[in-house]
Design a protein around this motif. Structure first.
Motif, short mmCIF file in Angstrom:
data_model
loop_
_atom_site.label_atom_id
_atom_site.label_comp_id
_atom_site.label_asym_id
_atom_site.label_seq_id
_atom_site.Cartn_x
_atom_site.Cartn_y
_atom_site.Cartn_z
N SER A 1 -13.93 21.24 -23.95
CA SER A 1 -12.87 22.22 -23.77
C SER A 1 -11.78 21.96 -24.79
CB SER A 1 -12.26 22.14 -22.36
OG SER A 1 -13.20 22.43 -21.37
N ASP B 1 -13.52 26.63 -20.51
CA ASP B 1 -12.11 26.26 -20.38
C ASP B 1 -11.89 25.39 -19.14
OD1 ASP B 1 -12.23 27.98 -18.20
OD2 ASP B 1 -10.86 29.47 -19.06
N TRP B 2 -10.62 25.07 -18.88
CA TRP B 2 -10.30 24.16 -17.79
C TRP B 2 -10.65 24.74 -16.43
CZ3 TRP B 2 -6.94 25.46 -13.87
CH2 TRP B 2 -6.12 26.57 -14.08
N THR C 1 -14.30 24.14 -15.98
CA THR C 1 -14.48 22.69 -15.79
C THR C 1 -14.12 22.28 -14.37
OG1 THR C 1 -14.00 22.26 -18.12
CG2 THR C 1 -13.75 20.42 -16.59
N GLU D 1 -3.43 25.78 -21.63
CA GLU D 1 -4.66 24.99 -21.55
C GLU D 1 -4.40 23.51 -21.79
OE1 GLU D 1 -7.05 27.02 -24.41
OE2 GLU D 1 -7.97 28.33 -22.91
#
Length: 224
Positions: free
Chosen positions: A25, A117-118, A121, A170
């Motif tokens: 990421s 992306d987070w 995740t 982010e």
């Protein structure tokens, strides 16, 4: 005379191993796509996780290789039927990871690379934490990140500013990751990422064939 047993260079039989989900990421422009591409090119043991998306196919992309391109009603049905490991809305489009192929691959020892992306995740970690290896890539500075985005020449300033705002948001989630690497040089950054993957593959709990192998070494059991 050298004992021939000490000079035996035969390779150790490959042990059965459960695969892992290797997540890269970063904010747009920090280099994760380049590093992901280098990893796929250099390591045949890594397979790219192919996401489903509602965005339009772009020139040069192949359905099923780059993405599974679906319309919004199909994507919504898949989400309602819990067919995704993770999914999110990004810049007006939806992206999701079909879970059936991932579960089968992990069991067979395949390592999957995720460029997410987070939010994705976080969802993966909630569903399969023991299989997830999350790596966050940081730019060396905000100014350098802006320069990289502008150097692409594909977005106007309004889009670039939107990407910069998203990048700051982010980056604030960096502490949710097990590994954090600063990409001040693409080759050095890639080598660090590759070493992380190598080490994670050797974790005892992922080497499912290790128990029987050690039993053979100690004479406690026979090959199965």
């Amino acid at each position: 005379m050298v004992d021939p047993r000490l000079s035996d260079t035969r390779p150790v039989t490959a042990l059965a191993r459960r695969g892992l989900m290797f997540i890269l990421s970063s904010p747009s422009g920090a280099g994760k796509t380049t590093i992901a591409r280098k990893l796929l090119q250099s390591d045949p043991g890594v397979a790219l996780s192919v996401s489903a998306t509602t965005r339009a196919i772009r020139p040069g992309e192949v359905d099923g290789r780059d993405y599974h391109f679906v319309d919004k009603p199909t994507f919504d049905r898949m989400a309602d039927d819990h067919e995704f490991l993770e999914w999110a809305h990004v810049f007006g489009h939806s992206y999701g990871t079909p879970k059936a192929q991932i579960w089968a691959g992990l069991k067979a020892g395949t390592d999957f690379l995720f460029d997410i992306d987070w939010q994705g995740t976080q969802q993966l970690s909630q569903r399969a934490r023991e299989d997830v290896v999350p790596v966050f890539i940081l730019p060396p500075s905000i100014d350098e990140l802006r320069r990289r985005l502008m150097a692409r020449g594909t977005d106007d300033m309004k889009v670039i500013e939107a990407r910069m705002d998203r990048a700051r948001a982010e980056i604030s989630h960096w502490s949710d990751y097990d590994y954090v690497v600063v990409n001040d040089d693409i080759d050095r950054c890639f080598e660090k990422v590759r070493r992380i993957l190598d080490a994670e593959r050797m974790r005892r709990e992922r080497q499912t064939g290790l128990v029987n192998f050690v039993r053979q070494l100690t004479g406690e059991g026979s090959p199965t």
